[in-house]
Design a protein around this motif. Sequence first.
Motif, mmCIF file in Angstrom:
data_model
loop_
_atom_site.group_PDB
_atom_site.id
_atom_site.type_symbol
_atom_site.label_atom_id
_atom_site.label_comp_id
_atom_site.label_asym_id
_atom_site.label_seq_id
_atom_site.Cartn_x
_atom_site.Cartn_y
_atom_site.Cartn_z
ATOM 1 N N GLY A 1 0.832 -1.184 0.000
ATOM 2 C CA GLY A 1 0.000 0.000 0.000
ATOM 3 C C GLY A 1 0.873 1.242 0.000
ATOM 4 O O GLY A 1 2.067 1.179 0.296
ATOM 5 N N ARG A 2 0.266 2.373 -0.323
ATOM 6 C CA ARG A 2 1.011 3.621 -0.356
ATOM 7 C C ARG A 2 1.396 4.040 1.056
ATOM 8 O O ARG A 2 0.863 3.515 2.047
ATOM 9 C CB ARG A 2 0.167 4.719 -1.020
ATOM 10 C CG ARG A 2 -1.070 5.102 -0.260
ATOM 11 C CD ARG A 2 -1.807 6.257 -0.933
ATOM 12 N NE ARG A 2 -2.579 5.806 -2.103
ATOM 13 C CZ ARG A 2 -2.395 6.285 -3.311
ATOM 14 N NH1 ARG A 2 -1.467 7.206 -3.542
ATOM 15 N NH2 ARG A 2 -3.138 5.853 -4.317
ATOM 16 N N ASP A 44 0.143 -15.029 -0.992
ATOM 17 C CA ASP A 44 -1.011 -14.143 -0.915
ATOM 18 C C ASP A 44 -0.549 -12.695 -0.845
ATOM 19 O O ASP A 44 0.564 -12.414 -0.390
ATOM 20 C CB ASP A 44 -1.866 -14.460 0.323
ATOM 21 C CG ASP A 44 -2.368 -15.897 0.332
ATOM 22 O OD1 ASP A 44 -2.795 -16.382 -0.730
ATOM 23 O OD2 ASP A 44 -2.314 -16.536 1.404
ATOM 24 N N ALA A 45 -1.414 -11.785 -1.276
ATOM 25 C CA ALA A 45 -1.120 -10.356 -1.198
ATOM 26 C C ALA A 45 -2.320 -9.642 -0.595
ATOM 27 O O ALA A 45 -3.467 -9.947 -0.928
ATOM 28 C CB ALA A 45 -0.804 -9.787 -2.571
ATOM 29 N N ALA A 46 -2.041 -8.697 0.301
ATOM 30 C CA ALA A 46 -3.064 -7.845 0.900
ATOM 31 C C ALA A 46 -2.799 -6.416 0.449
ATOM 32 O O ALA A 46 -1.740 -5.858 0.745
ATOM 33 C CB ALA A 46 -3.035 -7.942 2.421
ATOM 34 N N LEU A 47 -3.736 -5.833 -0.281
ATOM 35 C CA LEU A 47 -3.606 -4.467 -0.779
ATOM 36 C C LEU A 47 -4.413 -3.545 0.131
ATOM 37 O O LEU A 47 -5.625 -3.726 0.299
ATOM 38 C CB LEU A 47 -4.122 -4.362 -2.211
ATOM 39 C CG LEU A 47 -3.448 -5.260 -3.255
ATOM 40 C CD1 LEU A 47 -4.029 -4.989 -4.632
ATOM 41 C CD2 LEU A 47 -1.954 -5.068 -3.264
ATOM 42 N N LEU A 48 -3.722 -2.568 0.723
ATOM 43 C CA LEU A 48 -4.379 -1.595 1.591
ATOM 44 C C LEU A 48 -4.799 -0.409 0.742
ATOM 45 O O LEU A 48 -3.957 0.330 0.226
ATOM 46 C CB LEU A 48 -3.445 -1.154 2.724
ATOM 47 C CG LEU A 48 -3.328 -2.118 3.916
ATOM 48 C CD1 LEU A 48 -2.568 -3.380 3.529
ATOM 49 C CD2 LEU A 48 -2.643 -1.445 5.098
ATOM 50 N N ARG A 84 -7.896 -5.587 0.720
ATOM 51 C CA ARG A 84 -8.337 -6.678 -0.150
ATOM 52 C C ARG A 84 -7.235 -7.723 -0.206
ATOM 53 O O ARG A 84 -6.079 -7.403 -0.520
ATOM 54 C CB ARG A 84 -8.635 -6.135 -1.553
ATOM 55 C CG ARG A 84 -9.695 -5.050 -1.578
ATOM 56 C CD ARG A 84 -11.079 -5.598 -1.254
ATOM 57 N NE ARG A 84 -11.509 -6.529 -2.284
ATOM 58 C CZ ARG A 84 -12.121 -6.162 -3.411
ATOM 59 N NH1 ARG A 84 -12.369 -4.868 -3.641
ATOM 60 N NH2 ARG A 84 -12.502 -7.064 -4.288
ATOM 61 N N THR A 85 -7.598 -8.971 0.087
ATOM 62 C CA THR A 85 -6.608 -10.048 0.187
ATOM 63 C C THR A 85 -6.994 -11.207 -0.722
ATOM 64 O O THR A 85 -8.169 -11.554 -0.838
ATOM 65 C CB THR A 85 -6.495 -10.552 1.636
ATOM 66 O OG1 THR A 85 -6.203 -9.451 2.507
ATOM 67 C CG2 THR A 85 -5.391 -11.587 1.778
ATOM 68 N N GLY A 86 -5.996 -11.798 -1.348
ATOM 69 C CA GLY A 86 -6.210 -12.972 -2.181
ATOM 70 C C GLY A 86 -4.872 -13.514 -2.641
ATOM 71 O O GLY A 86 -3.815 -13.098 -2.148
#
Length: 288
Positions: A41-42, A212-216, A222-224
Amino acid sequence: MSEPTALVALRGASYAYEDGPVVLDGLDFDVHEGRALALLGRNGSGKTTLMRLLSGGLRPDRGRLTVEGTPVTYDRTGLTRLRTTVQLVVQDPDDQLFAASVGQDVSFGPLNLGLPDAEVRARVDEALAALDITALADRPTHLLSYGQRKRTAIAGAVAMRPRVLILDEPTAGLDPDGQERLLATLDGLRASGTTVVMATHDVDLALRWADDAALLTPSGVRTGSAPAMLARTDLLRQAGLRLPWGIAAARLLRSHGLLTDPAAGPRTPDDLAALASAPGTEPLPADG
């Protein structure tokens, strides 16, 4: 079939710093055992806050932190139990190292658990070997290179034998060889049963390394699976991230009929070279 209980989880967690805005609000977040998870995330998206909530450095204003479904208590007993399960290594090793020598620094956590001297020595030896810094045991910490300081900070966490190791930008400031050595070390830790969570801005590293990657994003986390999440240009844009080169390369290959398996896209330059040299591979047509 129900999903297995998360090893570590936040449920309905919210947090705001004093006199500041809410950073995370009503967050549900899972860390599953045996999965390599990248947090992306930024700046200002809440990655550091999330990591500190998971490791017990911060307590949610609302919601709860659980370990295998059991809520964490924030008394001495509860936090000691949590820190034998989850360890956080911050981005700057100089914020974590304080003892005179490498061996002394790595021994600090196990000593604070009140373990017998023989157990402490065994844990220190094991952690130094895992990070390939056994020869540095007696080296003063102020004489270490940046990469050696990074490894020493991680060794201090590994000596606690956590089930979850959380790393904040672990490859930042390392040269390419140092990055490769650290990633090999993390692979070894994963093989021995440690679940690794890594915060990074490097989408190419995340695609290569993570399951897996979690985008903030401003609309939530959002995780997948890493390949699926890192192909979502809408989410990447919200998170202030670019498309990984491996995803872009796979799209180009598919557009020319050179890649048909949706799960077989290259994650590294070596993967791309292997695809290019595979028997029967046709060269890309020239433009014009």
